[in-house]
Design a protein around this motif. Structure first.
Motif, mmCIF file in Angstrom:
data_model
loop_
_atom_site.group_PDB
_atom_site.id
_atom_site.type_symbol
_atom_site.label_atom_id
_atom_site.label_comp_id
_atom_site.label_asym_id
_atom_site.label_seq_id
_atom_site.Cartn_x
_atom_site.Cartn_y
_atom_site.Cartn_z
ATOM 1 N N HIS A 1 -4.832 7.784 -3.018
ATOM 2 C CA HIS A 1 -5.622 6.556 -3.172
ATOM 3 C C HIS A 1 -6.672 6.775 -4.236
ATOM 4 O O HIS A 1 -7.139 7.894 -4.422
ATOM 5 C CB HIS A 1 -6.377 6.232 -1.883
ATOM 6 C CG HIS A 1 -5.497 6.147 -0.692
ATOM 7 N ND1 HIS A 1 -5.770 6.787 0.472
ATOM 8 C CD2 HIS A 1 -4.341 5.498 -0.504
ATOM 9 C CE1 HIS A 1 -4.822 6.531 1.345
ATOM 10 N NE2 HIS A 1 -3.937 5.751 0.778
ATOM 11 N N HIS B 1 1.998 4.390 -3.072
ATOM 12 C CA HIS B 1 1.929 5.857 -2.968
ATOM 13 C C HIS B 1 3.068 6.528 -3.743
ATOM 14 O O HIS B 1 3.040 7.736 -3.960
ATOM 15 C CB HIS B 1 2.006 6.296 -1.500
ATOM 16 C CG HIS B 1 0.683 6.283 -0.797
ATOM 17 N ND1 HIS B 1 -0.379 7.054 -1.210
ATOM 18 C CD2 HIS B 1 0.251 5.594 0.287
ATOM 19 C CE1 HIS B 1 -1.401 6.834 -0.392
ATOM 20 N NE2 HIS B 1 -1.053 5.947 0.512
ATOM 21 N N HIS C 1 0.838 -1.203 0.000
ATOM 22 C CA HIS C 1 0.000 0.000 0.000
ATOM 23 C C HIS C 1 0.873 1.254 0.000
ATOM 24 O O HIS C 1 0.695 2.154 -0.822
ATOM 25 C CB HIS C 1 -0.916 -0.028 1.231
ATOM 26 C CG HIS C 1 -1.732 1.218 1.411
ATOM 27 N ND1 HIS C 1 -3.088 1.239 1.241
ATOM 28 C CD2 HIS C 1 -1.362 2.487 1.730
ATOM 29 C CE1 HIS C 1 -3.524 2.475 1.451
ATOM 30 N NE2 HIS C 1 -2.497 3.250 1.749
ATOM 31 N N GLU C 2 1.849 1.279 0.911
ATOM 32 C CA GLU C 2 2.698 2.476 1.012
ATOM 33 C C GLU C 2 3.549 2.649 -0.236
ATOM 34 O O GLU C 2 3.760 3.767 -0.704
ATOM 35 C CB GLU C 2 3.569 2.406 2.273
ATOM 36 C CG GLU C 2 2.791 2.398 3.582
ATOM 37 C CD GLU C 2 1.711 3.472 3.674
ATOM 38 O OE1 GLU C 2 1.923 4.580 3.147
ATOM 39 O OE2 GLU C 2 0.635 3.199 4.255
#
Ligand SMILES: [Zn+2]
Length: 159
Positions: free
Chosen positions: A137, A121, A117-118
């Motif tokens: 997101h 980014h 997830h990170e």
């Protein structure tokens, strides 16, 4: 008048160094997640652009249990772009901070998704791969993570 001004400056200076001393104990460079990070960067196709563009990612462990501003939602981790000027001292393009008190009870698969997830980014501009940005997101998470793992992937058994 001049004397007053000097006193103000001195007080401000003290406050800054006190804060810094406090914060330095709460954040530290960690290599605990290096094997997960390597695995993701090597094997996860959706993240291939990170290595392809030579982007360096560092991981910071935080003892702070960060909450979303004004809410009770716990932040597991976040991703920041290192400003160009700071790179004089910081040998990374992006830093991922893991708020470890908020990740207690997560298993290795959840930590892998959290890191993914990170890493998602990390944005690279299509017209100029040398220019990077922190990507937002597409839902409250990334669609590809929700599609594959569901919205509640970060919930632990005790929650
Ligand atoms: Zn995020």
């Amino acid at each position: 008048m001049n004397r007053k001004r000097h006193r103000k400056v001195a007080l401000f200076g003290t406050r800054i160094s006190e804060c810094r001393g406090e914060d330095m104990g709460k954040y530290h460079i960690t290599h605990d997640y290096d094997s997960l990070l390597d695995e993701l960067l090597k094997l996860e196709e959706r993240l291939a652009y990170i290595s392809e563009n030579g982007i360096a990612v560092g991981i910071v462990a935080s003892e702070v249990a960060k909450k979303k501003s004004g809410g009770t939602f716990k932040v597991n981790a976040d991703c920041r772009k290192v400003p160009t000027y700071w790179r004089t001292f910081v040998p990374y393009d992006f830093l991922i901070t893991i708020y470890e008190p908020n990740c207690v009870g997560m298993d290795i698969d959840q930590l892998r998704i959290l890191l993914m997830h990170e890493l998602l980014h990390i944005g690279v501009r299509e017209d100029d791969p040398l220019k990077t940005f922190v990507r937002d997101h597409d839902l409250t998470d990334f669609r590809c993570i929700v599609d594959e793992y569901g919205m509640d992937w970060s919930k632990t058994r005790t929650e």
